[in-house]
Design a protein around this motif. Structure first.
Motif, mmCIF file in Angstrom:
data_model
loop_
_atom_site.group_PDB
_atom_site.id
_atom_site.type_symbol
_atom_site.label_atom_id
_atom_site.label_comp_id
_atom_site.label_asym_id
_atom_site.label_seq_id
_atom_site.Cartn_x
_atom_site.Cartn_y
_atom_site.Cartn_z
ATOM 1 N N ARG A 81 9.580 -5.512 6.493
ATOM 2 C CA ARG A 81 10.960 -5.117 6.218
ATOM 3 C C ARG A 81 11.006 -3.915 5.258
ATOM 4 N NH1 ARG A 81 13.461 -6.978 1.927
ATOM 5 N NH2 ARG A 81 11.881 -8.571 1.670
ATOM 6 N N GLY A 82 11.881 -2.973 5.612
ATOM 7 C CA GLY A 82 12.051 -1.796 4.748
ATOM 8 C C GLY A 82 10.894 -0.820 4.858
ATOM 9 N N GLY A 83 10.079 -0.984 5.891
ATOM 10 C CA GLY A 83 8.973 -0.050 6.114
ATOM 11 C C GLY A 83 7.794 -0.228 5.177
ATOM 12 N N ARG A 84 7.777 -1.346 4.421
ATOM 13 C CA ARG A 84 6.683 -1.545 3.470
ATOM 14 C C ARG A 84 5.391 -1.888 4.211
ATOM 15 N NH1 ARG A 84 8.532 -6.298 0.172
ATOM 16 N NH2 ARG A 84 9.149 -6.912 2.250
ATOM 17 N N ILE A 120 0.823 -1.230 0.000
ATOM 18 C CA ILE A 120 0.000 0.000 0.000
ATOM 19 C C ILE A 120 0.850 1.270 0.000
ATOM 20 C CG2 ILE A 120 -1.695 1.312 1.325
ATOM 21 C CD1 ILE A 120 -2.700 -1.393 2.409
ATOM 22 N N THR A 121 1.822 1.319 0.881
ATOM 23 C CA THR A 121 2.702 2.490 0.956
ATOM 24 C C THR A 121 3.941 2.095 1.752
ATOM 25 O OG1 THR A 121 2.845 4.848 1.554
ATOM 26 C CG2 THR A 121 1.563 3.462 3.038
ATOM 27 N N ASN A 122 4.709 3.090 2.178
ATOM 28 C CA ASN A 122 5.881 2.834 3.015
ATOM 29 C C ASN A 122 5.778 3.780 4.202
ATOM 30 O OD1 ASN A 122 8.850 3.118 3.872
ATOM 31 N ND2 ASN A 122 8.895 1.475 2.356
ATOM 32 N N ASN A 123 6.324 3.386 5.323
ATOM 33 C CA ASN A 123 6.192 4.287 6.482
ATOM 34 C C ASN A 123 7.363 5.266 6.621
ATOM 35 O OD1 ASN A 123 8.205 2.778 7.546
ATOM 36 N ND2 ASN A 123 7.126 2.107 9.397
#
Ligand SMILES: Cc1cc2nc3c(=O)[nH]c(=O)nc-3n(C[C@H](O)[C@H](O)[C@H](O)COP(=O)(O)OP(=O)(O)OC[C@H]3O[C@@H](n4cnc5c(N)ncnc54)[C@H](O)[C@@H]3O)c2cc1C
Length: 231
Positions: free
Chosen positions: A97-100, A50-53
């Motif tokens: 992982r990776g803020g995904r 959906i997005t990244n944080n």
């Protein structure tokens, strides 16, 4: 009450229709395929990333080209705003992982169904199998939209027909033609996420394997097949 027509029911069109409905407009969403969000259903390998944080500066840094152009848009509607909205509609998300950010259910279809539920809440009329063929402009204002079935009067139309990649999902680049016909300038379009066709068949055996090529070129005869060729 304004009559808004949203052309195309992908991620952008669903969001545009929902927000226009929420703001009190009468909304018709015209989709040429037999369902909305077809591409959304296959994103993130069916899980929908959906997005990244990450914070806004990271987004800008990771955008190819002139990322700074997006500052204004992110100021008005950030990744946090998006998640807040989706959570308020009952969609639960998780961070990997990776803020995904993914739906907790790992299902892109759940994201699409959430939009469907909210479209109903705001009385958005969804017309499937109805490709838009032209937009009518009178005195410099959009006054109507024509499909292969009908003509609609409107106060505004929002073109959300996507790009020209993955035509099987409905995005065949129609929006460029529609916009050009009413006087917009369209820059050359270039592929970003596209299928690659190789002559070697062994490549199929390593499908899904990710790697980074640093020094050694891989000798494959790669033929670029334009994704809007429909094949
Ligand atoms: C395999 C794949 C995986 C991806 N994974 C991710 C991911 O995990 N996360 C992410 O953020 N992005 C992902 N993307 C990118 C993402 O799918 C797109 O950025 C996004 O779908 C664009 O949304 P859109 O609404 O602009 O266009 P689209 O989703 O392409 O929607 C356009 C809609 O307009 C309709 N349409 C077209 N012409 C007409 C017409 N004349 N009349 C009426 N309707 C029309 C189409 O049928 C379609 O429903 C992925 C893309 C692909 C191909």
């Amino acid at each position: 009450m304004k009559q808004i027509i949203v052309i195309g029911g992908g991620a952008a069109g669903l969001m545009a229709a929902v927000i226009a409905g929420r703001e009190g407009a009468r909304v018709i969403l015209l989709e040429k395929m037999n369902m909305v969000g077809k591409k959304m259903g296959i994103t993130g390998k069916g899980r929908c990333n959906i997005t990244n944080n990450a914070d806004m500066t990271e987004f800008i840094k990771n955008t190819p080209g002139n990322g700074k152009f997006l500052y204004g848009a992110y100021e008005r509607f950030s990744n946090e705003d998006l998640l807040e909205l989706l959570h308020s509609w009952g969609l639960k998300t998780k961070v990997e992982r990776g803020g995904r950010v993914f739906p907790e259910s790992d299902s892109a279809l759940e994201v699409r169904n959430t939009f469907m539920k909210i479209l109903k809440k705001y009385n958005v009329q969804v017309h499937l199998n109805e490709p838009v063929t032209s937009i009518t402009v009178k005195d410099d204002r959009v006054v109507g939209v024509t499909t292969d079935k009908e003509q609609y009067a409107c106060d505004a139309a929002i073109i959300c027909t996507g790009g020209a990649s993955y035509p099987l999902t409905g995005s065949t680049g129609d929006g460029y033609t529609l916009a050009k016909k009413i006087g917009h300038t369209i820059t050359d379009i270039r592929p970003s996420l596209v299928p690659i066709v190789t002559e070697e068949s062994w490549v199929k055996d390593i499908m899904g394997l990710s790697f980074v090529m640093l020094r050694y070129p891989l000798f494959l005869k790669i033929r670029y097949r334009p994704s809007n060729s429909g094949k």
